[in-house]
Design a protein around this motif. Structure first.
Motif, short mmCIF file in Angstrom:
data_model
loop_
_atom_site.label_atom_id
_atom_site.label_comp_id
_atom_site.label_asym_id
_atom_site.label_seq_id
_atom_site.Cartn_x
_atom_site.Cartn_y
_atom_site.Cartn_z
N GLY A 66 -14.42 30.44 2.53
CA GLY A 66 -14.31 31.86 2.85
C GLY A 66 -14.91 32.25 4.18
O GLY A 66 -14.80 33.41 4.59
N ALA A 67 -15.54 31.32 4.87
CA ALA A 67 -16.17 31.64 6.16
C ALA A 67 -15.17 31.48 7.29
O ALA A 67 -14.13 30.84 7.16
CB ALA A 67 -17.37 30.73 6.39
N CYS A 68 -15.50 32.06 8.43
CA CYS A 68 -14.67 31.91 9.62
C CYS A 68 -15.46 31.16 10.69
O CYS A 68 -16.65 30.91 10.55
CB CYS A 68 -14.20 33.27 10.14
N LYS A 69 -14.77 30.83 11.75
CA LYS A 69 -15.36 30.00 12.81
C LYS A 69 -16.49 30.69 13.56
O LYS A 69 -17.25 30.04 14.28
CB LYS A 69 -14.28 29.57 13.80
N HIS A 103 -5.52 34.16 2.38
CA HIS A 103 -6.71 34.02 1.54
C HIS A 103 -6.59 32.88 0.52
O HIS A 103 -7.15 32.97 -0.57
CB HIS A 103 -7.03 35.32 0.83
N GLN A 104 -5.91 31.81 0.89
CA GLN A 104 -5.79 30.67 -0.02
C GLN A 104 -6.91 29.66 0.22
O GLN A 104 -7.37 29.47 1.35
CB GLN A 104 -4.43 29.99 0.16
N GLU A 105 -7.33 29.00 -0.86
CA GLU A 105 -8.35 27.95 -0.80
C GLU A 105 -7.82 26.75 -1.57
O GLU A 105 -7.91 26.69 -2.80
CB GLU A 105 -9.67 28.44 -1.39
N VAL A 206 -9.14 38.42 -5.22
CA VAL A 206 -10.45 38.69 -5.81
C VAL A 206 -11.55 38.40 -4.79
O VAL A 206 -11.34 37.63 -3.84
CB VAL A 206 -10.68 37.84 -7.08
N PRO A 207 -12.73 39.01 -4.95
CA PRO A 207 -13.84 38.69 -4.03
C PRO A 207 -14.40 37.30 -4.29
O PRO A 207 -14.42 36.83 -5.43
CB PRO A 207 -14.87 39.78 -4.34
N ILE A 208 -14.86 36.65 -3.25
CA ILE A 208 -15.49 35.33 -3.38
C ILE A 208 -16.93 35.48 -3.84
O ILE A 208 -17.41 34.75 -4.70
CB ILE A 208 -15.43 34.56 -2.04
N PRO A 244 -13.23 38.14 5.22
CA PRO A 244 -13.19 39.42 4.51
C PRO A 244 -13.57 39.36 3.04
O PRO A 244 -13.40 40.34 2.32
CB PRO A 244 -11.72 39.82 4.66
N ASN A 245 -14.07 38.19 2.56
CA ASN A 245 -14.49 38.05 1.16
C ASN A 245 -13.30 38.24 0.21
O ASN A 245 -13.41 38.92 -0.81
CB ASN A 245 -15.60 39.06 0.83
N LYS A 246 -12.18 37.61 0.55
CA LYS A 246 -10.98 37.71 -0.28
C LYS A 246 -10.47 36.31 -0.64
O LYS A 246 -10.49 35.41 0.20
CB LYS A 246 -9.89 38.48 0.45
N LEU A 247 -10.00 36.19 -1.87
CA LEU A 247 -9.49 34.91 -2.36
C LEU A 247 -8.26 35.15 -3.22
O LEU A 247 -8.30 35.96 -4.16
CB LEU A 247 -10.56 34.20 -3.20
N LEU A 248 -7.16 34.48 -2.90
CA LEU A 248 -5.98 34.50 -3.76
C LEU A 248 -6.27 33.56 -4.92
O LEU A 248 -6.26 32.33 -4.75
CB LEU A 248 -4.74 34.06 -2.97
N LEU A 249 -6.56 34.13 -6.07
CA LEU A 249 -7.10 33.34 -7.18
C LEU A 249 -6.21 32.17 -7.57
O LEU A 249 -6.71 31.08 -7.84
CB LEU A 249 -7.34 34.25 -8.39
#
Length: 350
Positions: A66-69, A103-105, A206-208, A244-249
């Protein structure tokens, strides 16, 4: 659920990182192709007294989930650029890098990020392709260990607060049914998204981490790792537009069946240095550090435990960061055959 079609043009805005750079270090915004031509937005750091005709060892540096560079990855990249060419990036589907839905992980892509970063560095005339190391922070500590299993261009591996995302997700709230309950929910959500033409709905993001320290405590997430993560990602000075603290669950489905350290006892043979804080938390990087140390096939491997230091302290806090960078610089200097002049440069930094 991924798009393999790059946008027609890719001109991301310049980095928003305003952290001061170490003396003489230069930062450049760069882009390069990733999986199926999707473009990665990255920051390249060049050492003091940089010469285009030189030959420099290099490090690829992956940041937390969820972090950026512009966050912890950039902080380590800047400090280690005292003696190396360093590169850190926004993962595909996140930050300024391409990929839809956002927002994919997905471990497959996060692991592949290291290979595409190396591809880019190898094409730079001033990078010594036989002196490439890799560093991963938090979830990228697991990703870099996994990447090194088959990416033999990585000559030395470092991790900081490294976590095995598969284990973290499976354990969840520590109830026996957590993983299966979440996978059942993801299955239902997948069907709903398919029925929506493949477009995620608002409730699928959803928020991370909890949106604030207060919210973390109210939600029963008072463990030090979650409280400090909420403070880091959702409060100044560390919060960033690219995170942005977002995650595609539904994108986490494959991670529930993934183990960052699978086959490490057979394939992870590169020199390995692990750094963890001595204060354990629910993210579990302390435990994962010793698991990786015990399992890796590396003949040269070591772990540094920093007393009184937490998982998130190692993202930003001084003197934790400088102490970790000293350990990493010494490790990479040993295994990447750093030239005498660059060794002197690194030593002067400390």
């Amino acid at each position: 659920m991924t798009s393999s079609t790059p946008q027609a043009s890719f001109n991301p805005p310049p980095t928003t990182n305003t952290d001061p750079l170490p003396a003489g270090v230069t930062r450049k915004a760069v882009t390069y192709p990733n999986f199926n031509g999707l473009m990665t937005a990255a920051n390249l750091y060049l050492p003091p007294n940089f010469e285009e005709m030189g030959s420099y060892p290099a490090l690829v540096i992956g940041g937390p989930m969820g972090a950026c560079k512009e966050q912890s990855g950039g902080l380590y990249a800047a400090k280690l650029a005292a003696g190396y060419v360093t590169l850190t990036w926004d993962p595909l589907f996140q930050g300024l890098s391409q990929g839809e839905p956002r927002h994919q992980e997905i471990p497959f892509f996060r692991v592949a990020d290291f290979t595409y970063a190396i591809d880019y560095l190898e094409m730079l005339p001033y990078v010594a392709a036989d002196r490439l190391g890799a560093l991963g922070i938090c979830a990228s500590g697991g990703y870099v260990a996994n990447a090194a299993l088959t990416e033999r261009r990585i000559k030395a591996v470092g991790t900081v607060s490294g976590a095995n995302l598969g284990r973290v997700l499976r354990e969840g709230n520590l109830t026996p049914s957590w993983a299966l309950t979440m996978l059942d929910k993801i299955a239902v959500d997948n069907t709903a998204i398919a029925q929506n033409g493949g477009q995620p709905r608002a409730q699928d993001i959803v928020p991370i981490v909890p949106p604030s320290v207060e919210a973390a405590k109210e939600q029963g997430m008072g463990d030090i790792d979650w409280v400090q993560a909420s403070a880091y990602y959702r409060q100044p000075p560390h919060m960033a537009a690219g995170s942005p603290n977002k995650l595609l669950l539904i994108s986490t489905r494959s991670a529930y069946g993934w183990d960052a350290f699978h086959l490490a006892d057979h394939l992870l043979t590169q020199p390995l240095h692990i750094i963890v804080g001595g204060v354990p938390g629910l993210i579990g990087s302390y435990r994962d550090g010793f698991t990786l140390l015990d399992k890796a096939a590396s003949k040269e491997r070591a772990i540094t435990v920093m007393p009184g230091v937490t998982h998130v302290d190692l993202y930003w806090k001084e003197p934790c960061i400088s102490d970790a960078v000293k350990e990493l610089a010494s490790f990479f200097n040993q295994h990447l055959s750093l030239g005498a002049s660059l060794v002197e440069t690194v030593e002067k930094l400390f």
